[in-house]
Scaffold this motif. Structure first.
Motif: not given
Length: 803
Positions: A600-603, A185-204
Motif C-alpha cells: 500500500f501507499g505511493v511509489i 476505453i482505458e481505465i487506469p486501475n481496476i482495484n480499490h485502495f490502489a497503490t499510486q504509481g502501481s496498479s494493485g489493491g486488495p479488492v477489485g
C-alpha cells in the motif's frame, strides 16, 4: 441471530417452497457481419447437445424459447462465414439472454478446406500469450469471490503477493506494468485502495455482472494498445436488456450490491450498478487493526443510432476510506498479538481515495471497414496522513500527502478487412495534469530529512500506430506486422517519436486442425509513473526532469505451440524472454523501481534516473478443459526468473522472482443445479531485503520511521517461504418463473496453511508501550522481531438474486 443462521433459514425456506414446475428461459439475438454490421439472414444457431436451434430471419435476428435453465454452448454457422462458437452461455428464468453475434467472412474459396476449426480462437495480431475468460468462469472460480483480478491468477505466467492484495505480477514484471480497457476505453486501475504509481489493491472494483468476457494478454500486445510491458486486459461488457427492466441483487460476506438494466428507447439500453462494503464491520469483529470501506459504481449506455453507427457511454468510479482501529487491543490478553497490532497501527496512515473513469466509444461501419472514435477522462484523488503514535497534534505530523492524476484522451482508429488482409491504423492525444502536495519526514542514507513541496505538471502525450495482418496458404499461415510510436512534451528526452518506435511481428502456422505453432517479437515502451515525473525537491525543482527521466523499454520474444485434443480443450507450451532498459533507478535507496509496487501507499515519489536494466525469462504450460457436459478443469505451471541490476550493476533476483507458480482448478456440475469447484495454488517464495537493525534502532531514525530500514547492500538476499492453499466453492441455483437465486459457499485456504514473510522489526516496549533504551547504547532502542505470517481459513457465503 447471526448472519450465517439467517442465511441458512432463508435458503431452507426457499428450498421448501420451491415450485416443482419446471421453469424455462429464452435466448434471443442478432447475427451480423463483424466488419460492416450487415445482418446475416438464414444463419443456423444451434444449442449443442440438444435438439434446439433456430434460423435467423432477414434482419439476422433469432429467438429460441423453452430452454431449461443451465449453461450451454452455441454454434453459429452460415455458408461463406467462419463458424462462430459461444461457450458457456448461462440461461436463466429471470430474463432473456440477449446476444450480439459477430461473424467473420470466410477468406478462402468455397471449394477449399479451411483448417481453422478450433474452438479456441486465435488472434491474428496476438497468436500467443492471449487467454479469454468467460463470465461463468469468473463467477464459479474457487477463492475468486467474483473478483477478476483474483481469477486471472489461475492463468500461466501470473503471480501475486502474499498479502491480501490483487497485484498482478506477470512473467516477472512489476505490478505497474499492466493496462486495462473497458469496451475500448482505458481505465487506469481496476482495484480499490490502489497503490499510486502501481496498479494493485486488495479488492477489485469491476462488477462482473457487466462482463461478457475478458481477453488477457501476457505478451504480443497489438499496436493499438500502448504503455504496457507485462499485461493487457480487455473487458467486453454486456449491453442492458432491450426487452424489459430487470436486474440482480447480491449480498456477500463483505459487500452488498444492486445492478439494474433495461431499455431506454427502441434502440438503446442501460446497465447500472452500485456496491457498498461492510468489510469494516467484519475486520472489527476479527480484531484487525485497520478498517477499510469501499464503494463503487459502474454504468453503460448503448445506443444503436442506425444500421451503421453505434455509441457506447460507460463509466466506473470508486470511493475508498482506510481508517485505523485504535481500539483493537481492548480486551486482548495475548502480548504478541498486542505488539503486532501496535506495530501495524504505528505504520499505517489514514488513507482516503476516490477515482473515476468515463468515456464514449463511437463506432461507424463502412463497406469493408469500421472506425472508432474514443474520448475519455479519468481522475484519481489520493490522500494520506500519519501522526507519530497516532496523536493528532502538529508536532507529531510525519506524513501529509495529497495527489491528483487527471487524464483527458481521444483516440481514432480504423480497421479494414478484405481479401485475407486486416489493416488497423490510428492515433491518439492525451492531456495530463498531475498534482502533488507532500509533507514527509523520512530516512535517506541514514539521515532524517524533511520533504516538503507542491508540484503541478501539465503536458500532452501523443501516439500513432498501425498493424497489418494477412492469412496465407488456405489460412494455415498468418503473419502480422505492427508498429507504434509514443511521445510527449514533458521533456526533450521524450518528445522525439522516432526514439520510441516499437515494432512487433507475429507469425502462426496451423500444421493440422489440432496443432499450431506461433511466434512473436516486439519492442514496447511505457511512460514512468506520474509520481516519478512530478517529483520536486524542497526548492521546487523537477528533479527527475533534470535527471532526464525517459520511457522504459522492454523487448520481448515469445514462442509456443498449441494442441487441441478436442474442440473443448487445449494444451499450450510457451517460452518467453523479456529485456528491460531505462527503468527508473531510485537514487535515495539505490534500487530499481521495478522492485516496488506490491504494498500500500505511493511509489516513485523520489529522485530517480533512467539507468536500470533487467530481464525475465521462463516457460509456461497450460492445459484447459472447457465445460462441455458436466466437468471442467485447468492446470497452469510457470517457471520464471526475474532479475534486475543492483547498485553495482550486477543482475540479482528481483522482488518478483517467484520461480515456480502452479494452479490447478477443477469442477463438476451435478443434478438439480448443484456445482462444486476446487482450486489448488502454489507460489514460490519471493525475495526480500533484510533490515539494517543497527541503523533502524537509532532513536532519531526509529522515532520517524517506526519500522525497519532495509539494508540495500543485501538487496533481495532473503526469501519468503513458499505459499500454497486449497480453495473450494459450492453453488446451488433455484429457478422460478420470473426470478432466480444462486447461493454459494466459498472457502479459501481450507487446510489453514500459513506462509511466512519478511519478519517485522520492532522495538522492545515497556508496560506503558514506550520503547526501551538499549543499556549498551543509549542512543538506540532494544530491537525485537516477530513473525510475519499470512494465511487463514476464510469462508464466505452469499446469495445472488436475478429478477
Amino acid at each position: 441471530m447471526t448472519r450465517n443462521q439467517i442465511f441458512i433459514i432463508l435458503i431452507s425456506c426457499i428450498a421448501f417452497y420451491h415450485s416443482a414446475l419446471a421453469q424455462t428461459g429464452s435466448i434471443t439475438g442478432r447475427v451480423y457481419n463483424e466488419v460492416n454490421n450487415e445482418p446475416i439472414p438464414f444463419a443456423n444457431v444451434i444449442i449443442e447437445n440438444t435438439q434446439m436451434g433456430e434460423v435467423t430471419d432477414e434482419d439476422g435476428k433469432f429467438r429460441i424459447d423453452n430452454i431449461k435453465p443451465g449453461i450451454y454452448n452455441l454454434t453459429i454457422s452460415f455458408l461463406g462465414y467462419q463458424t462462430a462458437y459461444l461457450n458457456e452461455v448461462q440461461v436463466g428464468s429471470a430474463a432473456t439472454v440477449e446476444l450480439d453475434i459477430a461473424m467473420v467472412e470466410e477468406s478462402a474459396l468455397l471449394d477449399q478446406v479451411v483448417l481453422n476449426t478450433n474452438r479456441i480462437e486465435k488472434s491474428e495480431e496476438s497468436p500467443v500469450s492471449k487467454q479469454t475468460i468467460g463470465v461463468t468462469e469468473i463467477f464459479r472460480n474457487p477463492g475468486g469471490n467474483r473478483d477478476i483480478s483474483r481469477v486471472v491468477q489461475i492463468l500461466p505466467g501470473v503471480a501475486t503477493t502474499l498479502a491480501f492484495r490483487n497485484d498482478l505480477i506477470v512473467r516477472g514484471g512489476a505490478p505497474n506494468e499492466n493496462r486495462f480497457y473497458l469496451d475500448g476505453i482505458e481505465i487506469p486501475n481496476i482495484n480499490h485502495f490502489a497503490t499510486q504509481g502501481s496498479s494493485g489493491g486488495p479488492v477489485g472494483m469491476i462488477n462482473v455482472n457487466f462482463i461478457r468476457n475478458v481477453d488477457f494478454y501476457s505478451g504480443a500486445f497489438p499496436a493499438n494498445r500502448g504503455n504496457t510491458m507485462s499485461s493487457l486486459m480487455e473487458f467486453e461488457q454486456i449491453t442492458g436488456s432491450r426487452e424489459k427492466f430487470g436486474g440482480s441483487f447480491m449480498i456477500g460476506s463483505s459487500d452488498i450490491g444492486l445492478t439494474l438494466n433495461g431499455p431506454t428507447g427502441k434502440n438503446s439500453s442501460f446497465i447500472l450498478s452500485a456496491r457498498r462494503s461492510y468489510l469494516q464491520f467484519l475486520f472489527e469483529a476479527l480484531k484487525l487493526p485497520f478498517l477499510p470501506t469501499y464503494n463503487d459504481f459502474q454504468y453503460k449506455h448503448f445506443f444503436e443510432i442506425d444500421d451503421k453507427n453505434q455509441l457506447i457511454i460507460t463509466g466506473i468510479g470508486a470511493i475508498d476510506n482506510f481508517e485505523l482501529n485504535e481500539g483493537v487491543n481492548d480486551g486482548e490478553t495475548d502480548q504478541e498479538t498486542i505488539d503486532r497490532n501496535n506495530y501495524i497501527l504505528g505504520n499505517l496512515p489514514v488513507n482516503e481515495q476516490w477515482n473515476y473513469a468515463i468515456g464514449a466509444n463511437w463506432k461507424h461501419f463502412s463497406k469493408n471497414s469500421f472506425q472508432n472514435v474514443v474520448v475519455s477522462r479519468n481522475h484519481l484523488n489520493n490522500s494520506a496522513i500519519k501522526y507519530k503514535n497516532n496523536i493528532e497534534i502538529p508536532a507529531n505530523l510525519l506524513l501529509d500527502y495529497e495527489s491528483e492524476e487527471i487524464e483527458t484522451k481521444i483516440r481514432l482508429e480504423s480497421t479494414k478487412k478484405k481479401n485475407r488482409w486486416t489493416w488497423n491504423i490510428g492515433g491518439g492525444l492525451q492531456d495530463v495534469i498531475y498534482k502533488n502536495s507532500t509533507f514527509r519526514e523520512y530516512v535517506v542514507n541514514g539521515e532524517v530529512e524533511l520533504l516538503n513541496f507542491e508540484s503541478k505538471i501539465n503536458f500532452q502525450k501523443y501516439e500513432l500506430f498501425t498493424q497489418l495482418s494477412h492469412a496465407f496458404i488456405s489460412d494455415r499461415l498468418t503473419l502480422s506486422l505492427g508498429i507504434r510510436t509514443d511521445a510527449n512534451n514533458y521533456s526533450d528526452e521524450m518528445s522525439n517519436m522516432l526514439e520510441q518506435l516499437s515494432p512487433r511481428f507475429s507469425a502462426s502456422y496451423q500444421f493440422t486442425e489440432k496443432f499450431a505453432a506461433s511466434l512473436n517479437v516486439g519492442r514496447y515502451f511505457q511512460l514512468p509513473a506520474y509520481t516519478v515525473m512530478g517529483f520536486r525537491d524542497n526548492d521546487g525543482n523537477l528533479v527527475n526532469k533534470e535527471n532526464k527521466i525517459t520511457y522504459i523499454q522492454s523487448d520481448h520474444i515469445v514462442g509456443g505451440v498449441e494442441y487441441n485434443p478436442t474442440k473443448y480443450s487445449k494444451i499450450t507450451v510457451e517460452g518467453f524472454y523479456k529485456k528491460y532498459d531505462n527503468y527508473p533507478f531510485l537514487l535515495n535507496d539505490s534500487i530499481s523501481l521495478a522492485n516496488l509496487g506490491g504494498d500500500f501507499g505511493v511509489i516513485g515519489n523520489e529522485p530517480a534516473k533512467s539507468i536500470s536494466e533487467g530481464r525475465s525469462y521462463g516457460v509456461e504450460l497450460f492445459m484447459q478443459q472447457k465445460l462441455s457436459s458436466s466437468i471442467y478443469g485447468l492446470l497452469s505451471y510457470t517457471f520464471v526468473r526475474s532479475e534486475f541490476q543492483d547498485k553495482n550493476g550486477d543482475f540479482i533476483a528481483s522482488s518478483w522472482d517467484n520461480r515456480h507458480i502452479l494452479n490447478i482448478t477443477a469442477g463438476k456440475k451435478f443434478n438439480k443445479d448443484w456445482e462444486l469447484g476446487i482450486r489448488f495454488r502454489y507460489l514460490g517464495g519471493a525475495p526480500y531485503t533484510p533490515d539494517n537493525v543497527e541503523l533502524s534502532m537509532q532513536k532519531e531514525i526509529w522515532d520517524v520511521s517506526g519500522f525497519g530500514i532495509p539494508d540495500y547492500d543485501l538487496l533481495n538476499t532473503k526469501r519468503n517461504s513458499i505459499s500454497h492453499g486449497l480453495d473450494a466453492r459450492i453453488d446451488k441455483r433455484w429457478f422460478f418463473k420470473k426470478w432466480s437465486l444462486n447461493a454459494y459457499l466459498d472457502v479459501q485456504n481450507i487446510y489453514n496453511y500459513e506462509s511466512v514473510g519478511k519478519p517485522f522489526l520492532d522495538v522492545v516496549r515497556d508496560e506503558n508501550g514506550d520503547p526501551v533504551t538499549d543499556p549498551n547504547n543509549p542512543g538506540s532502542y532494544l530491537p525485537r522481531e516477530f513473525e510475519n505470517t499470512a494465511g487463514t481459513i476464510l469462508p464466505s457465503i452469499g446469495i445472488m438474486i436475478d429478477f
